[in-house]
Design an enzyme around this catalytic site. Sequence first.
Site, PDB file in Angstrom:
ATOM      1  N   HIS A  14      30.858 -64.245 -17.072  1.00  0.00           N
ATOM      2  CA  HIS A  14      31.869 -63.700 -18.353  1.00  0.00           C
ATOM      3  C   HIS A  14      32.007 -66.064 -19.119  1.00  0.00           C
ATOM      4  CE1 HIS A  14      34.182 -60.116 -17.076  1.00  0.00           C
ATOM      5  NE2 HIS A  14      32.632 -59.830 -16.725  1.00  0.00           N
ATOM      6  N   HIS A  24      25.032 -55.735 -10.967  1.00  0.00           N
ATOM      7  CA  HIS A  24      26.363 -54.770 -10.400  1.00  0.00           C
ATOM      8  C   HIS A  24      24.882 -54.352  -8.776  1.00  0.00           C
ATOM      9  CE1 HIS A  24      28.300 -53.532 -14.026  1.00  0.00           C
ATOM     10  NE2 HIS A  24      28.109 -54.640 -13.797  1.00  0.00           N
TER      11      HIS A  24
END
Length: 728
Positions: free
Chosen positions: A92, A255
């Site tokens: 992020h 993920h």
Amino acid sequence: MSNEGKCPFNHGKRNGTTNRDWWPNQLNLKILHQHSSEADPMDPGFDYAEAFNSLDLAAVKADLRALMTASQDWWPADFGHYGPFFVRMAWHSAGTYRTGDGRGGAGRGQQRFAPLNSWPDNVGLDKARRLIWPVKQKYGRKISWADLIVLTGNVALESMGFKTFGFAGGREDSWEPDEDVYWGMESTWLDDKRYSGDRQLETPLAAVQMGLIYVNPEGPNGNPDPLASARDIRETFARMAMNDEETVALIAGGHTFGKTHGAGDASHVGPEPEAAPLEQMGLGWKSSFGSGKAGDAIGSGLEVIWTSTPTQWSNNFFWNLFGYDWELTKSPAGAHQWQPKGGAGADSVPDPFEPGKRRVPTMLTSDIALRADPTYEKISRRFFENPNEFAEAFARAWFKLTHRDMGPRVRYLGPEVPSEELLWQDPIPMPDHPQVDEQDVSALKAKVLASGLSVSELVSTAWASASTFRGSDKRGGANGARVRLAPQKDWEVNQPAQLATVLEVLGALQVEFNRAATGGKQVSLADLIVIAGNAGVEQAAAAAGVEITVPFTPGRGDASAEQTDVDSMAVLEPIADGFRNYLKGAYTIPAEKLLIDKAQLLSLSAPEMTVLIGGLRVLGTNVGDSKHGVFTDRREVLTNDFFRNLLDMGTEWKPTSEANEAYEGRDRATGELKWLASRVDLVFGSHSQLRALSEVYGSEDSQQKFVRDFVAAWTKVMNADRFDIKHN
């Protein structure tokens, strides 16, 4: 009347009305002066590269590795391992980068500041940064927050069994929020006014909603449509400089680890860090649901665990994606997510906090998109069937994600810099021959000035070469001489026919010099383009009565077509260059605001921008030889005529059309047409701050100062991408 308890300052409880409140569309020059030395707590002369190179990187990594499994009671680690949390933190930090203007990214540690520290998509990352504070505290100025955040993500991956591609330090911290980054027009979190027409995303934005890093994991606006999600993913990741293969690798790789958090309704979650009470000490999103942490944590509202190996690298993401048929369900917080049909896969993934307890695997709409979209499906299935290829693709894509905004390899620091040269790094061959000296440069200037090329042609070509530089992601610039290659040679703003003529002449002079030079000495075309521009400036200054030598440092290389990604380079094409009075099309943003944006990307101050405009106008660098702003009858002479005539009250200005894009200046007494101007030209007489600067350069005693300041600003642009030399 008692004054007891009243604040003695008017700016205490209430904020006074600001200029921005009165005039919200006022030109903002503050972005040209952000991140000043006054905001920097480091000692004058502090050299971060030197400090980083003295760092024991292995020791830092060992400390970070130990931290991965040292779960803290105040914020326990999912599955007993902070690795997935730190991967998200690094992702992020870097994932705000967008190719449109090169802004965003991990390069300055901006995740510490508003608005990023309080974006909905960054919920919880305030805790991640606090967890690594002991490491930052231990090593202090030797490693920046910007570098540490990315390094922590790398170590997290390595601690979970993944082999990374490498790591480069060199990201210097900033000490205040970036004011130049446009994050969108929305005033409400997760709003998406950035779209128009058939879901056309506003340039230069990449994220789909205000406060998200990339796409909505539930699907567009929370609509759980995997194919619609795939469309958003492709657009957003392309604007982050990722192709389809890199996109699949990043989503699936990221993920593979960890989980999302949606144990309860979002109404339990308190304000973000910037709005949180003082006693929370910069932490936000305090939750009243249960303990507010561990198994009670609420983040995105999604409660997803993708794999059976959430703290270990594996191919299980694809095994689950293709091994089950998926159906829509909802998290405890009511968010759309997916689970295997018919109860399949029950008990196949671990619970993050209760040993022995098992759960059903779950996926996001943006994960199912990798199976629903035909192109993504082919790539995903190939990665599923070839796990080593997947690992290699993720390693390379992760390195690109976390290093994309660092610029050329010469800025990379540390022992883990990969030896492989990558095309997206815009490689430039380092000269391996003796460089030209002052005598050679003088001789080359004489040859250039005798070649028949005009001052305007010489200066325009050098500006075209150098002004592609973006201080945001450190791309572009004169080094590499890519102005002679596709796509730059064909850009309208570079006047291809004129450019080709100039480059042909300079190329012949380069060949002539290199053939005659002794001792292996050579001059690159990149250097010669700058030398030629400098020669033009010096001749124009001399014609104005000021003798000056433009500083020059050799050492630029010439990139090849094979070292140039045409599609990647295309994003550097300016839609506007006020320095050349150029607009590619009609825009809703006024030309003067586009000029400020261009100046900021060039790392120019307001005075530097002002003096360059005044000089370039009289030197004749306007695209198409436009007369707008050429307020002189001594073209190609470096006078301060632009300012003198701009400030002349004997001229009355009026727009030439209702568009208010072009203007004509007529003699107040006779009505005779004197000058033509653009919005960019007139703003230097209209805007109060810019007029104040123009008055400095338009004064009777300013000619020499004007030339000196122009040369200094010109040299700054010519050297903007010279990270191989020390800048004063």
